[in-house]
Scaffold this active site. Structure first.
Site, short mmCIF file in Angstrom:
data_model
loop_
_atom_site.label_atom_id
_atom_site.label_comp_id
_atom_site.label_asym_id
_atom_site.label_seq_id
_atom_site.Cartn_x
_atom_site.Cartn_y
_atom_site.Cartn_z
CB CYS A 133 -0.89 -0.01 1.25
SG CYS A 133 -2.17 1.26 1.22
CB CYS A 140 -2.65 -0.68 8.57
SG CYS A 140 -2.86 -1.82 7.19
N GLY A 193 -3.98 -3.00 0.35
CA GLY A 193 -4.03 -1.93 -0.64
C GLY A 193 -5.19 -0.98 -0.48
CD GLU A 194 -7.71 3.67 -0.53
OE1 GLU A 194 -7.78 3.61 0.71
OE2 GLU A 194 -8.73 3.64 -1.25
CB SER A 225 -12.82 -0.77 3.00
OG SER A 225 -12.22 -0.05 4.06
CB SER A 247 -10.32 3.40 7.03
OG SER A 247 -10.42 2.15 6.42
CG PHE A 248 -14.48 8.31 10.37
CD1 PHE A 248 -14.47 9.09 9.24
CD2 PHE A 248 -14.85 8.88 11.58
CE1 PHE A 248 -14.84 10.44 9.30
CE2 PHE A 248 -15.22 10.22 11.66
CZ PHE A 248 -15.21 10.99 10.51
CG HIS A 249 -9.65 3.99 11.61
ND1 HIS A 249 -10.52 2.96 11.89
CD2 HIS A 249 -9.03 3.64 10.45
CE1 HIS A 249 -10.40 2.03 10.95
NE2 HIS A 249 -9.54 2.41 10.06
CG ASN A 324 -7.49 -7.73 14.34
OD1 ASN A 324 -7.98 -8.36 15.27
ND2 ASN A 324 -8.21 -7.29 13.32
N1 SAH Z 1 -7.04 0.34 2.34
C1 SAH Z 1 -8.41 0.23 2.61
C2 SAH Z 1 -8.90 -1.18 2.72
C3 SAH Z 1 -8.05 -2.18 3.47
S1 SAH Z 1 -7.97 -2.12 5.20
C4 SAH Z 1 -8.77 1.00 3.84
O1 SAH Z 1 -7.87 1.45 4.55
O2 SAH Z 1 -9.95 1.21 4.09
C5 SAH Z 1 -9.52 -2.79 5.83
C6 SAH Z 1 -9.86 -2.25 7.22
O3 SAH Z 1 -9.02 -2.81 8.25
C7 SAH Z 1 -9.68 -0.73 7.30
O4 SAH Z 1 -10.73 -0.13 7.98
C8 SAH Z 1 -8.41 -0.63 8.09
O5 SAH Z 1 -8.28 0.62 8.66
C9 SAH Z 1 -8.56 -1.75 9.08
N2 SAH Z 1 -7.32 -2.14 9.75
C10 SAH Z 1 -6.07 -1.98 9.30
N3 SAH Z 1 -5.19 -2.46 10.22
C11 SAH Z 1 -5.91 -2.94 11.25
C12 SAH Z 1 -5.56 -3.59 12.47
N4 SAH Z 1 -4.30 -3.86 12.78
N5 SAH Z 1 -6.57 -3.96 13.29
C13 SAH Z 1 -7.86 -3.74 12.94
N6 SAH Z 1 -8.24 -3.13 11.80
C14 SAH Z 1 -7.28 -2.73 10.95
FE1 SF4 Z 2 -3.60 -0.25 5.56
FE2 SF4 Z 2 -5.78 0.62 4.23
FE3 SF4 Z 2 -4.12 2.36 5.43
FE4 SF4 Z 2 -3.29 1.03 3.25
S1 SF4 Z 2 -4.95 2.55 3.37
S2 SF4 Z 2 -2.10 1.39 5.12
S3 SF4 Z 2 -4.28 -0.95 3.55
S4 SF4 Z 2 -5.40 0.81 6.43
#
Ligand code: SAH
Ligand code: SF4
Length: 390
Positions: A133, A140, A193-194, A225, A247-249, A324
């Site tokens: 990514c 992540c 990936g995005e 996503s 992915s708001f967070h 995770n």
């Molecule tokens: N790149 C895209 C899709 C892949 S990630 C995105 O970021 O949306 C899929 C989801 O898993 C996203 O919401 C991401 O933020 C979340 N994610 C990434 N790492 C994580 C982790 N270690 N624990 C829980 N969720 C995680």
């Molecule tokens: Fe991970 Fe998605 Fe962020 Fe890429 S965009 S680093 S896959 S959470």
């Protein structure tokens, strides 16, 4: 930030195999052109595309010789010019909870992961869109892996075909199982990936997933996503029309800048404005806000209250994801009590707030844990900082 898009990264659209073109992943128009170039009469080409799509995507056939509704000579011609190829399975792991993780090898020797998650009322395939990514979300695992390249439509659709092969899900001739009983009934673009930095290829692949002569899944069963590539959100609605997850967070720009660095480019306000304009939003078609629960970082009652304020007016559900862990991760998972208290505030404000049960943790298949073993190259600190600065 330099976005790596199909324009500035070399993407092999076709898998040349002894000079043959892989038919998997071609749009209808591309396949039509390829068939005509191979000698198919123009007036028949449209019909042949439909027939081939059914063999490839509905019956799972990889061998032209079994395509009984095509003349023998024509089958031989097809076999000479084309292949029906999938990525190769390197390893297949099955978790104690039934989750399956496939490590797939694609052209160039690169590897990507795909995860199948069986649930009571559905079976979801979590698909990757890139090898690695470009973004560097700090929680992540994939974000610590360099981007190697975008996946081609063939490699994206190929993940679905591989999973259906492994699930033994190709119908017997003449039988069309109902979607409700399909083992693979839903797709989430939540792997590596995005997806919105590989827009065209993801779009072409999802069109095949949705096509009645393709994999034939409703657009409502496909969720893309994104970390928040704001300029691509309107196109996602117009050209794919699938469900959206964000992915708001975080609930302040300050925290989101740290967790999801793309926020420095398009902040919370810009993102929410794009979401408000997303087509067809209603109570039955809601945006999913993904929210990873990180101890002491984004999990306070105040965060929960701010979150519901921010998304006011947007038909939404909030998916709380217990963090995770992965080796070397700089965060910890919030406690169960904290997650429940957070969920409670959201629920009382009128939003569904399911807590996502981590699946396949024992095989490192859970959200954000994917990272291919052979692509361990870490981004350098300078590279990460440059990407964050944009
Ligand atoms: N790149 C895209 C899709 C892949 S990630 C995105 O970021 O949306 C899929 C989801 O898993 C996203 O919401 C991401 O933020 C979340 N994610 C990434 N790492 C994580 C982790 N270690 N624990 C829980 N969720 C995680
Ligand atoms: Fe991970 Fe998605 Fe962020 Fe890429 S965009 S680093 S896959 S959470």
């Amino acid at each position: 930030m330099t976005a790596i898009t199909p324009d500035n990264i070399t993407v092999p659209r076709k898998l040349p195999e002894g000079g043959r073109i892989n038919l998997v992943g071609l749009t209808r128009d591309q396949m039509r052109e390829a068939l005509i170039a191979a000698g198919t009469p123009e007036r028949q080409a449209g019909m042949r595309v439909g027939q081939l799509w059914q063999w490839i995507y509905q019956k799972g056939v990889t061998d032209f010789s079994v395509m009984t509704n095509l003349a023998k000579d024509y089958r031989a011609l097809l076999a000479e010019k084309f292949t029906i190829a999938r990525p190769e399975i390197v390893t297949r792991q099955v978790s104690s909870d039934g989750t399956r993780k496939y490590l797939l090898r694609i052209q160039g020797g690169h590897e990507v992961e795909t995860v199948y998650i069986p649930e009571e009322d559905r079976g979801t395939l979590c698909i990757s869109s890139q090898v690695g990514c470009t973004l560097t979300c700090s929680f992540c695992h994939t974000g610590t892996q360099k981007l190697v390249r975008n996946l081609t439509p063939a490699e994206i659709v190929g993940q679905i075909l591989v999973a259906r092969d492994d699930l033994g899900e190709w119908p017997k001739p003449g039988r069309h199982p109902k979607i409700e009983t399909r083992l693979l009934s839903n797709i989430v673009l939540m792997g590596m990936g995005e997806p919105l930095y590989n827009f065209e290829n993801v779009r072409d692949a999802m069109k095949i997933a949705m096509d009645a002569e393709g994999i034939s899944l409703s657009r409502r069963r496909i969720t893309l996503s994104t970390s928040g590539v704001v300029p691509e959100i309107p196109r996602t609605g117009a050209e794919i029309g699938c469900m959206l997850a964000i992915s708001f967070h975080a609930t302040t720009d300050e925290v989101r800048d740290r967790l999801v660095p793309i926020n420095k480019r398009w902040n919370i306000e810009a993102l929410l404005n794009a979401l408000r304009a997303y087509p067809k939003l209603s109570n039955s078609e809601r945006i999913t806000f993904e929210y990873v629960m990180l101890k002491g970082i984004n999990d306070s009652d105040e965060d929960a209250r701010r979150l519901v304020q921010l998304i006011k007016g947007i038909p939404a559900k909030i998916n709380l994801i217990p963090f995770n862990e992965w080796p070397g991760a700089p965060y910890e998972r919030s406690s169960n009590n904290r997650i429940r208290a957070f969920a409670d505030i959201i629920y009382k404000a009128g939003y569904a707030s399911p807590i996502r049960t981590p699946r396949g943790e024992d095989i490192m298949a859970a959200c954000g844990q994917l990272k291919s073993a052979t692509e361990r190259a870490r981004k350098s600190r300078a590279q990460i900082e440059a990407e964050i600065r944009g």
